[in-house]
Design a protein around this motif. Structure first.
Motif, PDB file in Angstrom:
ATOM      1  N   THR A  14       0.870  -1.143   0.022  1.00  0.00           N
ATOM      2  CA  THR A  14       0.025  -0.013  -0.050  1.00  0.00           C
ATOM      3  C   THR A  14       0.825   1.225  -0.259  1.00  0.00           C
ATOM      4  O   THR A  14       0.674   2.305  -0.748  1.00  0.00           O
ATOM      5  N   HIS A  59      -2.605  11.581   0.632  1.00  0.00           N
ATOM      6  CA  HIS A  59      -2.375  10.101   0.278  1.00  0.00           C
ATOM      7  C   HIS A  59      -3.731   9.555  -0.372  1.00  0.00           C
ATOM      8  O   HIS A  59      -4.822  10.196   0.304  1.00  0.00           O
ATOM      9  N   PRO A  60      -4.053   9.084  -1.562  1.00  0.00           N
ATOM     10  CA  PRO A  60      -5.114   8.400  -1.906  1.00  0.00           C
ATOM     11  C   PRO A  60      -6.117   7.670  -0.839  1.00  0.00           C
ATOM     12  O   PRO A  60      -7.321   7.664  -1.040  1.00  0.00           O
ATOM     13  N   GLY A  80      -0.326   2.368  -3.281  1.00  0.00           N
ATOM     14  CA  GLY A  80      -1.414   2.797  -2.889  1.00  0.00           C
ATOM     15  C   GLY A  80      -2.498   1.822  -2.507  1.00  0.00           C
ATOM     16  O   GLY A  80      -2.308   0.577  -3.085  1.00  0.00           O
ATOM     17  N   ASN A 116       0.430   6.800   5.261  1.00  0.00           N
ATOM     18  CA  ASN A 116       0.465   8.378   4.704  1.00  0.00           C
ATOM     19  C   ASN A 116       1.709   8.886   4.799  1.00  0.00           C
ATOM     20  O   ASN A 116       1.812  10.318   4.941  1.00  0.00           O
ATOM     21  N   TYR A 150       1.491  12.495  -4.459  1.00  0.00           N
ATOM     22  CA  TYR A 150       1.883  12.937  -3.367  1.00  0.00           C
ATOM     23  C   TYR A 150       2.532  14.304  -3.428  1.00  0.00           C
ATOM     24  O   TYR A 150       2.286  15.238  -2.623  1.00  0.00           O
ATOM     25  N   LEU A 168       1.806   7.481  -8.027  1.00  0.00           N
ATOM     26  CA  LEU A 168       1.448   7.559  -6.787  1.00  0.00           C
ATOM     27  C   LEU A 168       2.320   8.868  -6.097  1.00  0.00           C
ATOM     28  O   LEU A 168       2.187   9.532  -5.540  1.00  0.00           O
TER      29      LEU A 168
END
Length: 190
Positions: free
Chosen positions: A42, A107-108, A46, A121, A101, A97
């Motif tokens: 993640t 953060h998504p 993400g 995050n 940022y 990603l």
């Protein structure tokens, strides 16, 4: 089938070996390592990609379990190595990603309606770090993040990426130097 407490307490190599005859035992390995692997993926790709990468990691591990070196009691390096290869195939996603940022600082996973994992995050509040990571070569970034985020030792990173420990050390030193330089330039406004 219920998995006994005895099975849950054995090392990874024993679980993998037993799973050759009792495939359902492999689920213990998943339960043991999937949460931290998910957190790592993640952070790299993400939340939208993490589920797929973790599932694909364990599918590949299950399919290749007969080749696992049972002299290694901890399967984490092996699993992180598989995940790193899968992340590498999604390089564009990781790059996008990091750029997100840098642009937004969000953060998504913080978008309403999405689950936020503890600590994912990190880059969202540190745009300079995201920019610095984006500037690293993939091989250097893999080593740095396996040490920093997955908390693997040099030897475990070497095992995960199938490279010598000396290469891990040199890539890590190079990555740290580049990160320090990039952050220093950022502070000076260059």
């Amino acid at each position: 089938m219920t998995i006994s407490r005895e099975v849950i307490e054995v090392d990874d190599a024993t679980l993998i070996e037993r799973s050759l005859n009792e495939p359902e035992i492999f689920a213990v390995l998943f339960d043991r390592h999937a949460p931290l692997l998910h957190r790592y993926v993640t952070r790299r790709l993400g939340p939208s990609e993490a589920e797929d990468v973790v599932a694909d990691t364990f599918l590949a591990a299950f399919q290749r379990r007969g080749d696992y070196d049972r002299g290694r009691s901890d399967a984490r390096p092996w699993l992180y190595g598989i995940a790193s290869n899968l992340i590498g195939k999604r390089r564009r996603t990781e790059t996008n990603l990091y750029r997100a940022y840098i642009r937004s600082g969000v953060h998504p996973a913080e978008i309403p309606g999405r689950q936020l994992e503890d600590g994912v995050n990190t880059l969202a509040v540190n745009r300079p770090l995201a920019r610095a990571l984006l500037g690293l070569a993939r091989a250097d970034r893999d080593v740095l993040l396996l040490v920093a985020w997955a908390e693997l030792s040099y030897q475990e990173v070497a095992d995960a990426l199938a490279i010598p420990p000396g290469t891990v050390a040199s890539r890590l030193n190079r990555a740290r130097l580049q990160i320090r330089q990039a952050l220093s330039q950022e502070e000076r406004g260059e």
